[in-house]
Motif scaffolding. Structure first.
Motif, short mmCIF file in Angstrom:
data_model
loop_
_atom_site.label_atom_id
_atom_site.label_comp_id
_atom_site.label_asym_id
_atom_site.label_seq_id
_atom_site.Cartn_x
_atom_site.Cartn_y
_atom_site.Cartn_z
N PRO A 1 -73.39 -40.08 27.31
CA PRO A 1 -72.86 -40.65 28.54
C PRO A 1 -73.88 -40.53 29.68
N ALA A 2 -74.15 -41.66 30.35
CA ALA A 2 -75.00 -41.61 31.55
C ALA A 2 -74.23 -40.83 32.61
N PRO A 3 -74.95 -40.10 33.48
CA PRO A 3 -74.24 -39.33 34.50
C PRO A 3 -73.33 -40.22 35.37
N SER A 4 -73.70 -41.49 35.51
CA SER A 4 -72.88 -42.37 36.35
C SER A 4 -71.50 -42.59 35.76
N LEU A 5 -71.31 -42.33 34.48
CA LEU A 5 -69.97 -42.49 33.88
C LEU A 5 -68.96 -41.59 34.60
N TYR A 6 -69.38 -40.35 34.91
CA TYR A 6 -68.46 -39.40 35.54
C TYR A 6 -67.94 -39.90 36.88
N SER A 7 -68.76 -40.69 37.57
CA SER A 7 -68.41 -41.10 38.93
C SER A 7 -67.39 -42.23 38.96
N GLN A 8 -66.98 -42.70 37.79
CA GLN A 8 -66.08 -43.85 37.73
C GLN A 8 -64.61 -43.46 37.82
N PHE A 9 -64.32 -42.17 37.58
CA PHE A 9 -62.91 -41.77 37.45
C PHE A 9 -62.36 -41.13 38.72
N ASN B 1 -60.13 -38.52 40.87
CA ASN B 1 -59.67 -37.13 40.83
C ASN B 1 -60.18 -36.33 39.65
N LEU B 2 -61.39 -36.58 39.27
CA LEU B 2 -61.93 -35.84 38.14
C LEU B 2 -62.49 -34.52 38.64
N ASP B 3 -62.02 -33.38 38.07
CA ASP B 3 -62.72 -32.17 38.49
C ASP B 3 -63.39 -31.42 37.36
N ASP B 4 -63.42 -32.06 36.20
CA ASP B 4 -64.09 -31.40 35.09
C ASP B 4 -64.70 -32.45 34.17
N THR B 5 -66.00 -32.37 33.97
CA THR B 5 -66.65 -33.37 33.12
C THR B 5 -66.20 -33.25 31.66
N SER C 1 -69.33 -29.32 28.31
CA SER C 1 -70.31 -29.73 29.31
C SER C 1 -71.52 -28.79 29.36
N ALA C 2 -72.69 -29.39 29.45
CA ALA C 2 -73.91 -28.59 29.52
C ALA C 2 -74.74 -28.97 30.74
N SER C 3 -74.06 -29.47 31.78
CA SER C 3 -74.84 -29.81 32.98
C SER C 3 -74.10 -29.44 34.25
N GLY C 4 -74.87 -29.27 35.31
CA GLY C 4 -74.30 -28.90 36.60
C GLY C 4 -74.64 -29.93 37.66
N LYS C 5 -74.70 -29.45 38.90
CA LYS C 5 -74.96 -30.34 40.04
C LYS C 5 -76.22 -31.19 39.85
N ILE C 6 -77.29 -30.53 39.44
CA ILE C 6 -78.57 -31.25 39.34
C ILE C 6 -78.45 -32.42 38.37
N ARG D 1 -67.39 -35.20 45.11
CA ARG D 1 -66.20 -34.36 44.94
C ARG D 1 -66.32 -33.56 43.64
N LEU D 2 -66.67 -34.28 42.57
CA LEU D 2 -66.76 -33.66 41.25
C LEU D 2 -67.77 -32.52 41.21
N ARG D 3 -68.91 -32.74 41.85
CA ARG D 3 -69.99 -31.76 41.68
C ARG D 3 -69.83 -30.54 42.60
#
Ligand code: ATP
Ligand code: SF4
Ligand code: MG
Lengths: 443, 140
Positions: free
Chosen positions: A78-86, A88-92, A240-245, A319-321
């Motif tokens: 998944p490209a990181p931009s996928l997470y930004s589509q949802f 109220n997501l608070d957990d990848t 999940s294996a990634s954080g803010k960066i 919000r997510l990060r």
């Protein structure tokens, strides 16, 4: 040299209007016989024509979701931009689990690989102070643009693979160790925000062959995932294996943020990118460490294969990060070598008008001669974006002077005057002339 | 058929935001003509500096560019205040740039030294009260 691009024309829908030819930043589109045609060598897959076409005739090329069935074992990237589509997501992890539920056998986050690329970039920049400023290599559209238009800046491109590519090779290794399957049974499938990444896979720059087997669109995966986004299985094993960066790479300024330096510039939107590259070429800002460039507005969240408005996506991402750790993936004792590009990026002068200086001078003279002849309206009726572009096309043998309707009108006018002249000549002059010949009668 | 390409640019100081357009145009033409990236860079930077100087210090002027098979010649002529001491002006760091352009990053006193660095030939002729002509050559 093989040129590939990932935009396809629906000829039924194309009306032959001039919207796309005017918008294209590399002047790669012409209208020929009433339909838009892309000059492949000039196209950088920025997606502008897809965005502007009012008839939706410009279609991005990518793989359909059933491509999963082609493999015995699939890994979603998944490209990181996928997470930004949802919303109220608070957990990848919710996203990653949904990917497993819709049929992928495993996941490998591109944002995790992005954190590795960030770490290596920090090291590389610190060790190569003399070569700065460095330009990000993550957006394939930008790399392709530099390759055809900014030869002096090629050496500034940071010689690292894009995170998706790094993720692919790590995922491939992981999958084959885990399953023992032969390579062709394993499908490494990138979930992409843009068709530029499709081209980057088919026609990679700086590496021999991409480790990505198929590229599917965020906008295809998103609706299928929606029914599987469950907040309740949070107790399960963490994926999940990634954080803010890592996740921030999807927005403009995110990659630069991961370098932990203030000395950067981040530009987004292809026209802005071009302006920055022009200025950089003239050495207007030599003091920066890093130049982050994204072809799309807002960064990858603005890619043409996403569903959410880029600015809303950015807000969702922020919000997510918020409560994420800074990063989760580190190089550690991993060999960083595979993260680097294997081959040098070569300048490809696709816009060149002559084989040598002598030819170029002649061609340039011809172009300005033609430009003087054209009305300078840049009306687009000839199918070229500007009068100058038509002149260049003519000199390159791609078009004809009479493609300019204004010149054509002149010719027709001239022609009809000649006809009139001929007409009156045959009526009067010729009649007089012929009147001496007794056996010819002229009305 | 002409053996050289001649380009003329009128540079005005009315619209400061347009400064640099002429050198940008020459840059893109040279690239199209297949001039080596190194030479394009030299011409682009040297001409840009000259063009900016014209706008900042001389109220605009005229630029003549001639491209031949072997060299690019740029002649920047203005009717500005002229330079009193050319040797001093050529020194790195010497500047009389006004404050309002310093905020844009101009006024480091590096323009003329940069022209020298990025050209194969440079000549400055100036007369106080009459104007300045800077000639730049880059070999191809
Ligand atoms: N065309 C010109 N007309 C009059 N004076 C000039 C002209 N070009 C340069 N000068 C004088 O020479 C000085 C040095 O020029 P130079 O280009 O090296 O530095 P600068 O323009 O002051 O700063 P920078 O180019 O670094 O932004 C200027 O400050 C100005 O006094
Ligand atoms: S900015 Fe991102 S989404 Fe847009 S073309 Fe570049 S890589 Fe693709
Ligand atoms: Mg100057």
């Amino acid at each position: 040299m093989k040129f590939n691009n990932s935009v396809h024309l629906d000829t039924e829908k194309c009306k032959g209007c001039i919207n796309c030819i005017k918008r294209c930043p590399t002047q790669a589109i012409r209208v020929r016989n009433g339909k838009a045609v892309i000059i492949k060598e000039f196209c950088i897959d920025c997606g502008e024509c897809i965005r502007i076409c009012p008839h939706h005739a410009k279609l991005p090329i990518y793989d359909p979701l059933p491509v999963l069935d082609d493999y015995e074992y699939t890994v979603a990237l998944p490209a990181p931009s996928l997470y930004s589509q949802f919303n109220n997501l608070d957990d990848t992890d919710i996203v990653l689990r949904a990917l497993l539920k819709i049929g992928f056998d495993n996941v490998y986050e591109v944002s995790s690989a992005a954190e590795l690329v960030s770490e290596i970039s920090r090291r590389y920049i610190a060790e190569n102070e003399d070569k700065k400023p460095f330009i990000s290599s993550a957006c394939p559209s930008v790399v392709r643009l530099i390759r055809i238009r900014f030869p002096n800046l090629i050496e500034h491109i940071i010689p690292l693979s894009a995170p998706a590519e790094v993720a692919a090779s790590l995922a491939r290794k992981m999958a084959s160790e885990k399953t023992g399957l032969p390579p062709d049974k394993i499908g490494i499938i990138f979930i992409s925000p843009c068709p530029a990444k499709v081209t980057a896979v088919k026609n990679p720059i700086g590496i021999e062959k991409s480790d990505i087997d198929a590229v599917v669109a965020i906008k295809d995966v998103y609706p299928v995932m929606l029914n599987h986004m469950s907040h309740s299985d949070a107790v399960l094993e963490e994926l999940s294996a990634s954080g803010k960066i890592g996740v921030s790479w999807s927005r403009s300024g995110g990659e630069a943020g991961g370098l932990l330096t203030d000395s950067y510039l981040a530009a987004d939107g292809i026209e802005n990118v071009i302006k920055v590259l022009e200025d950089m070429e003239d050495q207007k800002f030599p003091d920066l460490n890093f130049i982050e460039l994204n072809a799309c507005f807002g960064g990858c969240v603005g890619g043409t294969l996403t569903v959410e408005n880029p600015y809303v996506a950015k807000a969702k991402l922020d919000r997510l990060r918020k409560y994420m750790p800074v990063s989760k993936s580190r190089i550690g004792d991993m060999n960083p070598e595979p993260l680097f590009l294997q081959d040098k990026i070569e300048y490809i002068p696709v816009f060149k008008i002559g084989a040598d200086m002598k030819e170029s001078i002649a061609a340039m003279a011809k172009i300005s001669e033609l430009c003087d002849k054209f009305p300078g309206l840049d009306c687009g009726s000839c199918g070229a974006p500007t009068c100058r572009a038509l002149a260049e096309d003519i000199v390159s043998g791609r078009a004809n002077e009479r493609d300019c309707i204004h010149l054509l009108r002149g010719y027709i006018h001239q022609l009809s005057e000649q006809f009139n002249l001929l007409d009156s000549y045959t009526k009067h002059g010729a009649a007089d002339a012929l009147s001496n010949v007794s056996d010819v009668k002229v009305e | 058929m002409s053996k050289t390409i001649k380009l003329v640019y009128e540079v005005t100081a009315d619209d400061f935001t347009r400064a640099g357009e002429a050198s940008g145009d020459v840059k893109s033409k040279l690239k199209m003509m297949g001039v080596s990236p190194e030479a394009v860079r030299k011409v682009a930077i040297a001409m840009y500096e000259g063009e900016i100087n014209m706008v900042i210090h001389a109220g605009g002027g005229r630029i003549d560019v001639e491209i031949s098979e072997s060299e690019v010649t740029v002649v920047l002529a203005d009717k500005g205040p002229g330079i009193e001491d050319i040797e001093q002006a050529m020194q790195a760091g010497w500047s009389t740039a006004p404050d309002n352009v310093r905020s844009l990053g101009f006024g480091a006193g590096m323009g003329l030294p940069n022209i020298k660095k990025y050209s194969d030939f440079m000549d400055v002729k100036s007369q106080v009260g009459a104007g300045t002509t800077v000639t730049i050559k880059v070999l191809l």
